[in-house]
Design a protein around this motif. Structure first.
Motif, PDB file in Angstrom:
ATOM      1  N   VAL A 295       0.795  -1.185   0.101  1.00 29.10           N
ATOM      2  CA  VAL A 295       0.068   0.119  -0.196  1.00 29.10           C
ATOM      3  C   VAL A 295       0.994   1.011   0.041  1.00 29.10           C
ATOM      4  N   SER A 296       0.558   2.108  -0.809  1.00 25.01           N
ATOM      5  CA  SER A 296       1.233   3.442  -1.020  1.00 25.01           C
ATOM      6  C   SER A 296       0.597   4.572  -0.689  1.00 25.01           C
ATOM      7  N   PHE A 297       0.701   5.469   0.421  1.00 25.56           N
ATOM      8  CA  PHE A 297      -0.195   6.281   0.830  1.00 25.56           C
ATOM      9  C   PHE A 297       0.251   7.672   0.287  1.00 25.56           C
ATOM     10  N   ALA A 298      -0.621   8.582   0.060  1.00 26.16           N
ATOM     11  CA  ALA A 298      -0.219  10.098  -0.165  1.00 26.16           C
ATOM     12  C   ALA A 298      -1.428  10.773  -0.354  1.00 26.16           C
ATOM     13  N   GLY A 299      -1.623  12.153  -0.643  1.00 24.67           N
ATOM     14  CA  GLY A 299      -2.745  12.824  -1.160  1.00 24.67           C
ATOM     15  C   GLY A 299      -3.463  12.232  -2.332  1.00 24.67           C
ATOM     16  N   SER A 300      -4.918  12.140  -2.003  1.00 23.65           N
ATOM     17  CA  SER A 300      -5.849  11.702  -3.425  1.00 23.65           C
ATOM     18  C   SER A 300      -5.208  12.202  -4.544  1.00 23.65           C
ATOM     19  N   GLN A 301      -5.099  13.367  -4.474  1.00 22.79           N
ATOM     20  CA  GLN A 301      -4.818  14.223  -5.911  1.00 22.79           C
ATOM     21  C   GLN A 301      -3.347  13.861  -6.485  1.00 22.79           C
ATOM     22  N   SER A 302      -2.324  13.668  -5.420  1.00 22.53           N
ATOM     23  CA  SER A 302      -1.034  13.297  -6.013  1.00 22.53           C
ATOM     24  C   SER A 302      -0.974  11.749  -6.430  1.00 22.53           C
ATOM     25  N   LEU A 303      -1.892  11.085  -5.847  1.00 21.43           N
ATOM     26  CA  LEU A 303      -1.823   9.638  -6.135  1.00 21.43           C
ATOM     27  C   LEU A 303      -2.577   9.521  -7.770  1.00 21.43           C
ATOM     28  N   ARG A 304      -3.511  10.489  -7.720  1.00 14.52           N
ATOM     29  CA  ARG A 304      -4.328  10.650  -9.103  1.00 14.52           C
ATOM     30  C   ARG A 304      -3.406  10.817 -10.397  1.00 14.52           C
ATOM     31  N   GLU A 305      -2.338  11.575  -9.963  1.00 16.69           N
ATOM     32  CA  GLU A 305      -1.268  12.335 -10.868  1.00 16.69           C
ATOM     33  C   GLU A 305      -0.322  11.165 -11.317  1.00 16.69           C
ATOM     34  N   GLN A 306      -0.128  10.507 -10.247  1.00  9.85           N
ATOM     35  CA  GLN A 306       0.700   9.550 -10.356  1.00  9.85           C
ATOM     36  C   GLN A 306       0.204   8.288 -11.404  1.00  9.85           C
ATOM     37  N   ILE A 307      -0.958   7.837 -11.126  1.00 12.40           N
ATOM     38  CA  ILE A 307      -1.606   6.837 -12.049  1.00 12.40           C
ATOM     39  C   ILE A 307      -1.666   7.406 -13.412  1.00 12.40           C
ATOM     40  N   LEU A 308      -2.221   8.577 -13.679  1.00  9.91           N
ATOM     41  CA  LEU A 308      -2.094   8.969 -14.874  1.00  9.91           C
ATOM     42  C   LEU A 308      -0.905   9.008 -15.537  1.00  9.91           C
TER      43      LEU A 308
ATOM     44  N   PRO B   1       2.690   1.998 -11.456  1.00  9.77           N
ATOM     45  CA  PRO B   1       1.974   0.827 -11.420  1.00  9.77           C
ATOM     46  C   PRO B   1       1.285   0.326 -10.290  1.00  9.77           C
ATOM     47  N   ALA B   2       0.068   0.565 -10.285  1.00 11.94           N
ATOM     48  CA  ALA B   2      -1.039   0.427  -9.129  1.00 11.94           C
ATOM     49  C   ALA B   2      -2.041  -0.419  -9.814  1.00 11.94           C
ATOM     50  N   ASP B   3      -2.796  -1.127  -8.715  1.00 12.86           N
ATOM     51  CA  ASP B   3      -3.901  -2.137  -9.241  1.00 12.86           C
ATOM     52  C   ASP B   3      -5.264  -1.621  -8.632  1.00 12.86           C
ATOM     53  N   VAL B   4      -5.112  -1.102  -7.666  1.00 16.35           N
ATOM     54  CA  VAL B   4      -6.340  -0.499  -6.803  1.00 16.35           C
ATOM     55  C   VAL B   4      -5.848   1.133  -6.350  1.00 16.35           C
ATOM     56  N   TYR B   5      -7.256   1.667  -6.407  1.00 17.00           N
ATOM     57  CA  TYR B   5      -6.904   3.199  -6.010  1.00 17.00           C
ATOM     58  C   TYR B   5      -8.173   3.347  -5.086  1.00 17.00           C
ATOM     59  N   ALA B   6      -7.917   3.971  -3.985  1.00 17.95           N
ATOM     60  CA  ALA B   6      -8.933   4.375  -2.802  1.00 17.95           C
ATOM     61  C   ALA B   6      -8.583   5.696  -2.635  1.00 17.95           C
ATOM     62  N   SER B   7      -9.712   6.661  -2.706  1.00 21.27           N
ATOM     63  CA  SER B   7      -9.700   8.200  -2.921  1.00 21.27           C
ATOM     64  C   SER B   7     -10.372   8.786  -1.783  1.00 21.27           C
ATOM     65  N   ALA B   8      -9.985   9.936  -1.299  1.00 18.05           N
ATOM     66  CA  ALA B   8     -10.665  10.670  -0.256  1.00 18.05           C
ATOM     67  C   ALA B   8     -11.607  11.641  -0.829  1.00 18.05           C
ATOM     68  N   ASP B   9     -11.681  11.776  -2.205  1.00 20.75           N
ATOM     69  CA  ASP B   9     -12.318  12.446  -2.933  1.00 20.75           C
ATOM     70  C   ASP B   9     -13.010  12.006  -4.380  1.00 20.75           C
ATOM     71  N   GLY B  10     -14.309  12.137  -4.391  1.00 22.94           N
ATOM     72  CA  GLY B  10     -14.811  11.632  -5.486  1.00 22.94           C
ATOM     73  C   GLY B  10     -14.521  12.358  -6.946  1.00 22.94           C
ATOM     74  N   THR B  11     -13.949  13.488  -6.897  1.00 27.40           N
ATOM     75  CA  THR B  11     -13.664  14.117  -7.989  1.00 27.40           C
ATOM     76  C   THR B  11     -12.136  13.403  -8.468  1.00 27.40           C
ATOM     77  N   ASP B  12     -11.263  13.171  -7.677  1.00 28.85           N
ATOM     78  CA  ASP B  12     -10.160  12.398  -8.153  1.00 28.85           C
ATOM     79  C   ASP B  12     -10.595  11.033  -8.784  1.00 28.85           C
ATOM     80  N   MET B  13     -11.392  10.380  -8.162  1.00 28.46           N
ATOM     81  CA  MET B  13     -11.806   9.145  -9.055  1.00 28.46           C
ATOM     82  C   MET B  13     -12.596   9.430 -10.257  1.00 28.46           C
ATOM     83  N   ASP B  14     -13.480  10.160 -10.195  1.00 29.75           N
ATOM     84  CA  ASP B  14     -14.110  10.689 -11.398  1.00 29.75           C
ATOM     85  C   ASP B  14     -13.140  10.939 -12.695  1.00 29.75           C
ATOM     86  N   ALA B  15     -11.967  11.771 -12.090  1.00 25.62           N
ATOM     87  CA  ALA B  15     -11.136  12.097 -13.223  1.00 25.62           C
ATOM     88  C   ALA B  15     -10.302  10.841 -13.846  1.00 25.62           C
ATOM     89  N   LEU B  16     -10.090   9.755 -13.045  1.00 25.43           N
ATOM     90  CA  LEU B  16      -9.654   8.642 -13.543  1.00 25.43           C
ATOM     91  C   LEU B  16     -10.512   7.810 -14.344  1.00 25.43           C
TER      92      LEU B  16
END
Lengths: 266, 264
Positions: free
Chosen positions: B74-87, B91-106
């Protein structure tokens, strides 16, 4: 007073050149990447916003004030460290350097413990007079001074240690008081170090983030300096963050480039 | 005072740090103590919002106990910075976010394999120092110029949510600081340097004895859901789906609740 000799240009030893090029590339490349990502078309609009002008004003004012305070206290402190012998001097010098190695947020927390509303000195001051450093421009200046002062002390102390003491001795022999010697002989001799130290101090204060946000907080127009504005812009608007960073870089270069020669004269 | 100092130091040194936790022994083929054999084997990488650190660490341990041949990183950071990393192709398999907007962006970028599922909920609370020196009892006090009030900056999720709740309550806030993240706001309240702040309920719990929570009027109680989804570029889609299933299962629900979150 000092003899300046212009030396003939020399060719550097061959082994140094590639290493120097690698070091320079490493330093410059991130800035090139920043320029390449810059939102040039919307730059004017972004930089004209009140959020940016407020942050720029607070940054410049607080960094200047911190430099002034550092000169006021730092030059005497450097003199004491360089010219006097007292037990525990090595320890005192190490303490002076602590803010350079401490993570700035920890420095900010320590400032809060000292000068906050519940702090060591802050609590009696607040209870007695209602005076509160955090959440104000004075708090930003205090945080900036805390992290930037060591840069001035270290630079000026090095200058004092390498300065030729015989001029001071001669002045004393000719009847100059200790204060006159300091003012008319010592200070002009180490002026390049003082300028260099002040510039380093100012640059460090301008980029200060961790101690400022931990001690003084973040509020547009009151405590939000450029680095804080850049950090928050990164959360929401990367173009704005890059534009702000470029502005901060431009302001720094505007000060650092003209001063380079004086600095090197040390 | 000593406890609050320690809490403050711990909070500031931990703030903003990207924590990476590798769980398990990483060994393959070892039979689990409870002998469970689910046929899953491999390593799955979970990117999770920093506020989920405790929940996801425990959930990862539980998943590994159930699937002895699986390692969860598990790698922990701010939702937004994880979103940027995934974009950017991390290499991630699962994303758990604190904010719906970051998930929507993905989702919009086609990075999700499945639909996001909300597995935990959180809500805003007013946090005050122990003893409530400012006598704060509701959102209206956050508009009180005489009190030292902190909010999260409007750029971060807790700040957006806070401003919405204040607007619904008809309160114009008078903040003395807008902190860049919720933990630094909690730190200042815990140290008694602010009279009140607006944070998540789980943060009030994390603040321990140094702080107290004041519940919001239910009519304006702002709530957020934490969504989790499997990612399209996962090399281990089966394990990733199994992990998400486990998170929304009854076991997952009890882990979520034990850390102060509400179940979906």
């Amino acid at each position: 007073m000092t003899v300046r000799r212009r030396r003939a240009r020399t060719r550097p030893p061959a082994a140094l050149v590639p290493l120097a090029v690698i070091a320079l590339t490493f330093l410059v490349l991130p800035f090139v990447a920043l320029l390449q990502r810059a939102p040039w078309s919307s730059m004017g609009d972004l930089l004209g916003e009140p959020l940016v002008t407020d942050a720029l004003r607070l940054s410049v004012v607080s960094a200047l004030a911190a430099t002034g305070l550092s000169l006021l206290g730092g030059v005497p402190l450097a003199w004491v460290l360089a010219r006097t012998e007292f037990p525990g001097r090595a320890f005192v010098r190490a303490v002076v350097l602590l803010p350079m190695v401490l993570p700035p947020v920890v420095g900010g927390a320590a400032l809060l413990f000292a000068f906050g509303r519940r702090g060591l000195v802050g609590a009696p001051a607040y209870d007695g007079t209602g005076l509160l450093l955090p959440y104000s421009l004075a708090g930003v200046i205090a945080a900036n001074t805390f992290v930037a002062l060591p840069f001035l002390v270290v630079t000026v102390e090095a200058g004092l240690r390498t300065a030729d003491r015989r001029y001071e001795d001669a002045a004393a022999t000719l009847g100059a008081s200790r204060w006159t010697t300091f003012r008319r002989v010592t200070l002009p001799m180490v002026a390049p170090s003082v300028v260099a130290g002040a510039v380093l101090c100012w640059a460090r204060a301008l980029g200060e983030f961790g101690a400022t946000v931990t001690f003084a907080g973040n509020l547009q127009g009151r405590t939000q300096t450029m680095p804080l504005a850049v950090f928050l812009a990164l959360e929401s608007d990367r173009d704005a963050a890059i534009a702000l960073s470029l502005l901060l870089i431009a302001v720094s270069l505007a000060v650092l480039v003209p001063l380079r020669d004086r600095w090197l004269a040390a | 005072m000593t406890t609050s100092l320690r809490a403050l130091l711990a909070a500031v040194t931990g703030a903003g740090m990207l924590t990476s936790v590798a769980c398990g022994d990483g060994g393959r083929g070892a039979a689990g103590p409870d002998g469970a054999d689910t046929g899953l084997a491999g390593t799955v990488t979970v990117f999770a919002a920093a506020s989920l650190t405790d929940v996801l660490t425990e959930a990862a341990d539980a998943f590994e106990a159930q699937h002895p041949d699986v390692t969860v990183e598990v790698s922990f950071a701010g939702s937004q910075s994880l979103r940027e990393q995934i974009l950017a192709g991390a290499p991630a398999d699962v994303y758990a976010s604190a904010d719906g907007t970051d998930m929507d962006a993905l989702a919009a970028a086609g990075e999700l394999a499945g639909h996001p599922r909300v597995f935990a909920r959180n809500s805003l609370q007013i946090v005050v120092p122990a003893g409530n020196p400012g006598a704060v009892d509701g959102l209206a006090d956050l508009g009180e110029p005489g009190l030292l009030v902190g909010l999260c900056a409007p750029e971060v999720p807790c700040g957006r949510l806070g401003l919405r709740a204040l607007a619904e309550a008809g309160v114009t806030p008078e903040p003395d600081t807008e902190e860049p993240d919720v933990r630094s706001l909690l730190t200042k309240v815990a140290a008694g340097e602010l009279d009140a702040g607006l944070v998540y309920r789980t943060d009030v719990l994390a603040g321990g004895d140094d702080v107290e929570g004041v519940a919001l009027d239910p009519a304006v109680a702002a709530e957020i859901g934490y969504p989790v989804a499997t990612l399209a570029r996962s090399d281990e889609p089966d394990i990733a789906s199994a992990f998400v299933d486990a998170l929304v299962s009854d076991t997952g629900r009890s882990i979520v609740e034990s850390h102060g979150f509400a179940a979906p």
